[in-house]
Motif scaffolding. Structure first.
Motif, PDB file in Angstrom:
ATOM      1  N   ALA A   1       0.821  -1.213   0.000  1.00  0.00           N
ATOM      2  CA  ALA A   1       0.000   0.000   0.000  1.00  0.00           C
ATOM      3  C   ALA A   1       0.854   1.263   0.000  1.00  0.00           C
ATOM      4  N   ALA A   2       1.863   1.332   0.836  1.00  0.00           N
ATOM      5  CA  ALA A   2       2.686   2.541   0.952  1.00  0.00           C
ATOM      6  C   ALA A   2       3.398   2.879  -0.352  1.00  0.00           C
ATOM      7  N   GLU A   3       3.698   1.867  -1.155  1.00  0.00           N
ATOM      8  CA  GLU A   3       4.398   2.098  -2.421  1.00  0.00           C
ATOM      9  C   GLU A   3       3.544   2.878  -3.422  1.00  0.00           C
ATOM     10  N   ALA A   4       2.248   2.900  -3.216  1.00  0.00           N
ATOM     11  CA  ALA A   4       1.340   3.575  -4.141  1.00  0.00           C
ATOM     12  C   ALA A   4       1.373   5.096  -3.993  1.00  0.00           C
ATOM     13  N   VAL A   5       2.010   5.585  -2.943  1.00  0.00           N
ATOM     14  CA  VAL A   5       2.095   7.034  -2.736  1.00  0.00           C
ATOM     15  C   VAL A   5       3.414   7.505  -3.363  1.00  0.00           C
ATOM     16  N   ASP A   6       3.399   7.557  -4.688  1.00  0.00           N
ATOM     17  CA  ASP A   6       4.591   7.928  -5.436  1.00  0.00           C
ATOM     18  C   ASP A   6       4.777   9.443  -5.480  1.00  0.00           C
ATOM     19  N   LEU A   7       5.836   9.882  -6.129  1.00  0.00           N
ATOM     20  CA  LEU A   7       6.173  11.301  -6.179  1.00  0.00           C
ATOM     21  C   LEU A   7       5.062  12.137  -6.803  1.00  0.00           C
ATOM     22  N   ARG A   8       4.428  11.627  -7.840  1.00  0.00           N
ATOM     23  CA  ARG A   8       3.327  12.352  -8.484  1.00  0.00           C
ATOM     24  C   ARG A   8       2.161  12.551  -7.525  1.00  0.00           C
ATOM     25  N   LYS A   9       1.832  11.500  -6.780  1.00  0.00           N
ATOM     26  CA  LYS A   9       0.753  11.569  -5.794  1.00  0.00           C
ATOM     27  C   LYS A   9       1.128  12.552  -4.675  1.00  0.00           C
ATOM     28  N   GLN A  10       2.366  12.506  -4.224  1.00  0.00           N
ATOM     29  CA  GLN A  10       2.832  13.418  -3.180  1.00  0.00           C
ATOM     30  C   GLN A  10       2.706  14.870  -3.634  1.00  0.00           C
ATOM     31  N   TYR A  11       3.101  15.149  -4.861  1.00  0.00           N
ATOM     32  CA  TYR A  11       3.006  16.504  -5.402  1.00  0.00           C
ATOM     33  C   TYR A  11       1.553  16.969  -5.411  1.00  0.00           C
ATOM     34  N   ARG A  12       0.656  16.114  -5.848  1.00  0.00           N
ATOM     35  CA  ARG A  12      -0.771  16.466  -5.897  1.00  0.00           C
ATOM     36  C   ARG A  12      -1.318  16.722  -4.487  1.00  0.00           C
ATOM     37  N   ILE A  13      -0.945  15.899  -3.527  1.00  0.00           N
ATOM     38  CA  ILE A  13      -1.386  16.096  -2.140  1.00  0.00           C
ATOM     39  C   ILE A  13      -0.900  17.458  -1.633  1.00  0.00           C
ATOM     40  N   CYS A  14       0.331  17.818  -1.959  1.00  0.00           N
ATOM     41  CA  CYS A  14       0.864  19.121  -1.527  1.00  0.00           C
ATOM     42  C   CYS A  14       0.076  20.267  -2.139  1.00  0.00           C
ATOM     43  N   ARG A  15      -0.324  20.151  -3.400  1.00  0.00           N
ATOM     44  CA  ARG A  15      -1.115  21.206  -4.032  1.00  0.00           C
ATOM     45  C   ARG A  15      -2.491  21.331  -3.376  1.00  0.00           C
ATOM     46  N   VAL A  16      -3.113  20.203  -3.087  1.00  0.00           N
ATOM     47  CA  VAL A  16      -4.425  20.230  -2.433  1.00  0.00           C
ATOM     48  C   VAL A  16      -4.285  20.781  -1.020  1.00  0.00           C
ATOM     49  N   SER A  17      -3.206  20.433  -0.333  1.00  0.00           N
ATOM     50  CA  SER A  17      -2.995  20.965   1.022  1.00  0.00           C
ATOM     51  C   SER A  17      -2.795  22.478   0.981  1.00  0.00           C
ATOM     52  N   ASP A  18      -2.112  22.978  -0.054  1.00  0.00           N
ATOM     53  CA  ASP A  18      -1.969  24.433  -0.215  1.00  0.00           C
ATOM     54  C   ASP A  18      -3.348  25.087  -0.286  1.00  0.00           C
ATOM     55  N   GLN A  19      -4.215  24.507  -1.088  1.00  0.00           N
ATOM     56  CA  GLN A  19      -5.553  25.077  -1.257  1.00  0.00           C
ATOM     57  C   GLN A  19      -6.345  24.992   0.053  1.00  0.00           C
TER      58      GLN A  19
END
Length: 120
Positions: free
Chosen positions: A63-81
């Motif tokens: 499961a943890a492997e599914a949180v790749d760099l692309r997913k991390q970047y998207r989470i950071c953008r949503v957290s900014d908002q």
């Protein structure tokens, strides 16, 4: 059970787990046009954004492997908002955690990744 329903069930399980482990003020499925964050809550004074991943077996990887760099970047953008729309103070500590659920095992990975700045 379809994927969305399976995800909802495991996000609820993760929320119960987090409630039992000092996390308060949980918000589920914060969605924007950019993406979503599964769970948001506070660990003391630290604002934590949680990504919940579930795998019934290891056939598709852990499961943890599914949180790749692309997913991390998207989470950071949503957290900014989230922080902008909820008027979170700029000096608030923020953390990005992963709740990895492999079968019946729950693994809480604190500080799973660092904030990724916006790319221009």
């Amino acid at each position: 059970m379809n994927k969305r329903k399976t995800g909802t069930v495991h996000e609820e399980m993760a929320g119960l787990f987090l409630n039992a482990n000092r996390i308060r003020g949980l918000t589920y499925n914060y969605r924007t046009r950019i993406g979503e964050i599964d769970i948001i809550g506070y660990d003391g004074d630290v604002l934590v954004f949680f990504e919940v991943k579930y795998r019934s077996g290891s056939k598709a990887g852990y499961a943890a492997e599914a949180v790749d760099l692309r997913k991390q970047y998207r989470i950071c953008r949503v957290s900014d908002q989230y922080m902008m729309t909820h008027h979170v103070k700029p000096d608030t500590q923020v953390r990005y955690d992963v709740i990895a659920m492999d079968g019946d095992n729950i693994d809480w990975i604190e500080n799973a990744f660092d904030y990724i700045p916006r790319q221009n």
